[in-house]
Design a protein around this motif. Structure first.
Motif, short mmCIF file in Angstrom:
data_model
loop_
_atom_site.label_atom_id
_atom_site.label_comp_id
_atom_site.label_asym_id
_atom_site.label_seq_id
_atom_site.Cartn_x
_atom_site.Cartn_y
_atom_site.Cartn_z
N GLY A 1 -4.08 23.86 6.51
CA GLY A 1 -3.72 24.21 7.65
C GLY A 1 -3.47 22.07 8.01
N SER A 2 -4.36 21.68 8.05
CA SER A 2 -5.29 20.61 8.27
C SER A 2 -4.35 19.47 7.03
CB SER A 2 -6.47 20.43 8.34
OG SER A 2 -7.58 20.57 7.72
N PHE A 3 -4.36 20.20 5.82
CA PHE A 3 -4.12 19.16 5.13
C PHE A 3 -2.51 18.44 4.87
CE2 PHE A 3 -2.52 18.99 0.38
CZ PHE A 3 -2.94 17.37 0.22
N PHE A 4 -1.65 19.51 5.02
CA PHE A 4 -0.74 19.77 5.49
C PHE A 4 0.09 18.53 6.72
CE2 PHE A 4 -0.15 23.07 1.92
CZ PHE A 4 0.41 21.95 1.97
N PHE A 5 -0.89 19.22 7.74
CA PHE A 5 -0.81 18.07 8.85
C PHE A 5 -1.41 16.56 9.04
CE2 PHE A 5 -2.52 16.94 13.26
CZ PHE A 5 -1.46 16.64 13.81
N LEU A 6 -2.14 16.33 7.89
CA LEU A 6 -2.27 14.92 8.04
C LEU A 6 -1.35 14.65 6.99
CD1 LEU A 6 -6.26 15.63 7.64
CD2 LEU A 6 -5.24 14.16 9.27
N LEU A 7 -0.67 14.97 6.11
CA LEU A 7 0.07 14.44 5.36
C LEU A 7 1.07 14.81 5.80
CD1 LEU A 7 -0.04 16.28 2.07
CD2 LEU A 7 -0.43 14.21 2.13
N ALA A 8 1.71 15.18 7.51
CA ALA A 8 2.77 15.11 8.26
C ALA A 8 2.55 13.92 8.93
CB ALA A 8 2.93 16.44 8.24
N LEU A 9 1.47 13.29 9.37
CA LEU A 9 1.00 12.25 10.45
C LEU A 9 1.40 10.89 9.13
CD1 LEU A 9 -1.79 13.42 12.17
CD2 LEU A 9 0.99 13.55 13.23
N GLY A 10 1.33 11.08 8.02
CA GLY A 10 1.62 10.19 7.07
C GLY A 10 0.05 9.47 6.44
N MET B 1 -13.52 35.49 7.88
CA MET B 1 -13.79 33.91 7.95
C MET B 1 -13.43 33.09 6.87
SD MET B 1 -15.34 31.85 9.43
CE MET B 1 -16.79 30.33 9.01
N GLU B 2 -13.66 34.02 5.86
CA GLU B 2 -12.24 33.46 4.81
C GLU B 2 -11.23 32.29 4.33
OE1 GLU B 2 -14.23 35.87 4.20
OE2 GLU B 2 -15.92 35.70 2.99
N TRP B 3 -10.42 33.64 5.62
CA TRP B 3 -8.92 33.49 5.63
C TRP B 3 -8.52 32.25 6.76
CZ3 TRP B 3 -4.76 34.43 2.70
CH2 TRP B 3 -5.75 35.98 1.76
N GLN B 4 -10.05 32.21 8.11
CA GLN B 4 -9.65 31.43 8.59
C GLN B 4 -10.08 29.45 7.45
OE1 GLN B 4 -12.94 33.04 11.46
NE2 GLN B 4 -11.48 34.14 12.66
N ILE B 5 -11.04 29.80 6.51
CA ILE B 5 -11.21 28.60 6.45
C ILE B 5 -10.03 28.29 5.89
CG2 ILE B 5 -12.64 27.85 4.62
CD1 ILE B 5 -14.74 28.89 5.16
N LEU B 6 -9.45 28.80 4.48
CA LEU B 6 -8.32 28.61 3.90
C LEU B 6 -6.51 27.95 5.19
CD1 LEU B 6 -6.68 28.94 1.31
CD2 LEU B 6 -5.23 31.47 2.15
N ILE B 7 -7.24 28.72 6.06
CA ILE B 7 -5.98 28.16 7.17
C ILE B 7 -6.49 26.95 7.86
CG2 ILE B 7 -5.26 28.48 9.30
CD1 ILE B 7 -4.75 31.26 8.75
N VAL B 8 -7.59 26.66 8.29
CA VAL B 8 -7.72 25.11 8.51
C VAL B 8 -8.17 24.09 7.36
CG1 VAL B 8 -9.76 23.85 9.30
CG2 VAL B 8 -10.06 26.21 10.15
N LEU B 9 -7.84 24.64 6.29
CA LEU B 9 -8.53 23.94 4.96
C LEU B 9 -7.11 23.02 5.17
CD1 LEU B 9 -9.65 22.91 2.51
CD2 LEU B 9 -9.34 24.33 1.38
N SER C 1 -13.00 22.27 7.00
CA SER C 1 -13.10 23.24 6.65
C SER C 1 -15.05 23.58 6.30
CB SER C 1 -12.42 24.09 5.38
OG SER C 1 -13.10 23.32 4.09
N VAL C 2 -15.77 22.41 5.37
CA VAL C 2 -16.93 22.76 5.32
C VAL C 2 -17.44 23.20 7.01
CG1 VAL C 2 -19.07 21.40 4.59
CG2 VAL C 2 -16.47 21.65 3.26
N LEU C 3 -17.24 22.11 8.45
CA LEU C 3 -18.02 22.22 9.00
C LEU C 3 -18.20 23.32 10.05
CD1 LEU C 3 -16.84 19.15 10.49
CD2 LEU C 3 -19.00 19.55 10.48
N MET C 4 -17.14 24.43 9.64
CA MET C 4 -16.92 25.38 9.48
C MET C 4 -18.25 26.86 9.06
SD MET C 4 -12.48 26.88 9.19
CE MET C 4 -13.02 28.19 10.36
N SER C 5 -19.00 26.37 8.23
CA SER C 5 -20.03 26.81 8.00
C SER C 5 -21.52 26.23 8.04
CB SER C 5 -19.78 27.36 7.11
OG SER C 5 -19.57 26.32 5.28
N LEU C 6 -21.18 24.72 7.85
CA LEU C 6 -22.33 24.00 8.24
C LEU C 6 -22.37 22.79 9.28
CD1 LEU C 6 -22.33 22.86 4.32
CD2 LEU C 6 -23.57 24.68 5.07
N PRO C 7 -23.66 22.44 9.77
CA PRO C 7 -23.40 21.66 10.83
C PRO C 7 -23.07 20.13 10.71
CG PRO C 7 -25.95 22.21 9.85
CD PRO C 7 -24.86 22.68 9.42
N PHE C 8 -22.49 19.60 11.40
CA PHE C 8 -22.19 18.04 10.65
C PHE C 8 -22.97 17.72 9.94
CE2 PHE C 8 -20.97 13.48 11.74
CZ PHE C 8 -20.02 13.59 11.45
#
Length: 433
Positions: free
Chosen positions: A11-20, A1-9, A34-41
């Motif tokens: 991965g989404s950060f650098f993806f958003l940077l690439a989008l400008g 689970m921790e590695w999945q959160i790391l990848i989401v955190l 990343s927090v949504l993976m362990s807590l409700p919205f």
């Protein structure tokens, strides 16, 4: 689970940077995902908002807007030209004298303004035409200016160290300020060595020898500007005031200097200067708040421990681990500006360094020195863009002249990393750290 959160955190950060997406929003949104993976919205939104607000609830952070305002006042207060004139009499007799003047002036002006970009623009804008007139290669001149402007981020007062103090859990700002002096001087001297060797090979001219009266006049003209450093550091070392209180004193001092003594700034200009400082402060504080939410998200998922275990699995040799950390930060610095890199990676690498027995002050200096190199490198180096702009040189033309300067900066970084006494000598001497 921790590695999945790391990848989401990340991965989404650098993806958003690439989008400008602006980096503050990229940090906040990736932290939320990343927090949504362990807590409700609803709970995730509440936690991220709370961490952003509580991250800015710090007395230490009051120093940042005051130092930014003091720097902006001095940037427009006729400081650069006086420091350049002083630098001419200090380094004018060395081979390639104008290159040394550029480096020395950047060291002094950057320390006073606390901004590498402002230093590159103010000093480089003045020196580039003079160097071109004397027959200097514009690409070489730009390379000297680009690599020397970050020295002021190490020589205090430095907003970078204030941010690091906050994110590292309250490392002494006074100790960090003192620790930055020798590494900052080493950075400047190493650049002067390379600049001098290249200038001698190319036969660049020496400046005329100044008379004693001229030396004294230039020193007298620049003393009020240099007095800011003496007042701030003297007050902090002497226990007269804190770093936060020193920032307010810096504003008062620079106002008196720029408005009443040098008379380069009028009262009509002050609202625009204050507004510029407010905008800059807002950007920095939004970035800090978003990064505090990311720090919590990483800590909640035990990401620093995961990365620590992964690094130590490669090697438990402190030399190898520190080399990997430095290499990682050098790569990060190529793609990310200094403040966000500091905010994101300090919580990851500082615990590892402390496990190796590294002092947090020493680590903060090492990390800052490392990221100073990053702002001189393409594709996102702010110092690189400003230096090329004021030097009227295309980026592709300046890359080759920059290489020997990069090499000596990395060598100096290794010296700072593996000889902790360089960073800790002054804090131990003056503060008993």
């Amino acid at each position: 689970m921790e590695w999945q959160i790391l990848i989401v955190l990340f991965g989404s950060f650098f993806f958003l940077l690439a989008l400008g997406v602006p980096i503050s929003f990229a940090i906040g949104l990736s932290s939320l995902l990343s927090v949504l993976m362990s807590l409700p919205f609803d709970a995730a939104i509440a936690v991220i908002s709370q961490k952003m607000a509580s991250g800015l609830d710090s007395f230490t952070l009051l120093a940042i807007p005051f130092f930014i305002l003091a720097g902006n006042i001095m940037n427009q207060g006729g400081i650069a030209i006086r420091l350049i004139e002083l630098a001419k009499v200090l380094g004018g007799r060395l081979p390639g004298s104008l290159a040394h003047v550029n480096i020395i002036a950047n060291m002094m002006f950057g320390a006073i303004s606390g901004s590498a970009v402002a230093s590159a623009a103010a000093v480089g804008g003045t020196m580039s035409p003079l160097q071109k007139k004397e027959g200097y290669d514009p690409a070489y001149s730009a390379a000297v200016n680009i690599t020397s402007c970050p020295t002021g981020l190490l020589i205090p007062p430095s907003n970078t160290f204030i941010v690091y103090s906050l994110i590292s859990g309250g490392t002494s700002i006074g100790a960090l300020f003192l620790a930055g002096y020798l590494p900052g001087i080493i950075m400047g001297l190493s650049l002067m060595l390379v600049a001098g060797v290249i200038a001698k090979k190319r036969g660049y001219p020496l400046a005329p020898k100044p008379s004693r009266a001229e030396v004294l006049k230039k020193l007298f003209d620049a003393l009020p500007s240099l007095g800011l450093i003496i007042i701030i550091m003297g007050g902090i070392i002497g226990g007269i005031f804190t770093a936060t209180e020193a920032s307010a004193i810096a504003v008062i001092y620079t106002l008196i200097l720029a408005v009443l003594i040098y008379r380069e700034v009028s009262l009509k200009q002050l609202p625009a200067i204050i507004l510029e400082s407010v905008v800059t402060t807002s950007i920095v504080l939004l970035l800090i708040g978003a990064s505090m939410s990311m720090s919590w998200a990483m800590a909640n998922a035990d990401i620093p421990y995961l990365i620590s275990d992964a690094l130590l699995a490669i090697s438990e040799n402190p030399i190898i681990v520190l080399l990997i950390i430095n290499l990682t930060l050098l790569i990060v610095g190529i793609f990310m500006d200094m403040t966000p890199a500091l905010l994101i990676f300090t919580p990851i690498f500082l615990p590892i360094a402390q496990d190796l027995g590294m002092d947090p002050v020493h680590f903060g200096v090492m990390m800052t020195f490392n990221l100073c190199i990053g702002i001189c490198t393409p594709p996102v180096g702010s110092a690189l863009f400003i230096g090329c702009s004021v030097g009227k040189v295309k980026i592709d033309k300046v890359i080759k002249p920059l290489l020997p300067f990069y090499a000596v900066l990395v060598s100096a970084l290794m010296l700072i990393t593996f000889v902790p006494q360089i960073s800790l000598a002054l804090p131990r001497l003056f503060l008993g750290y």
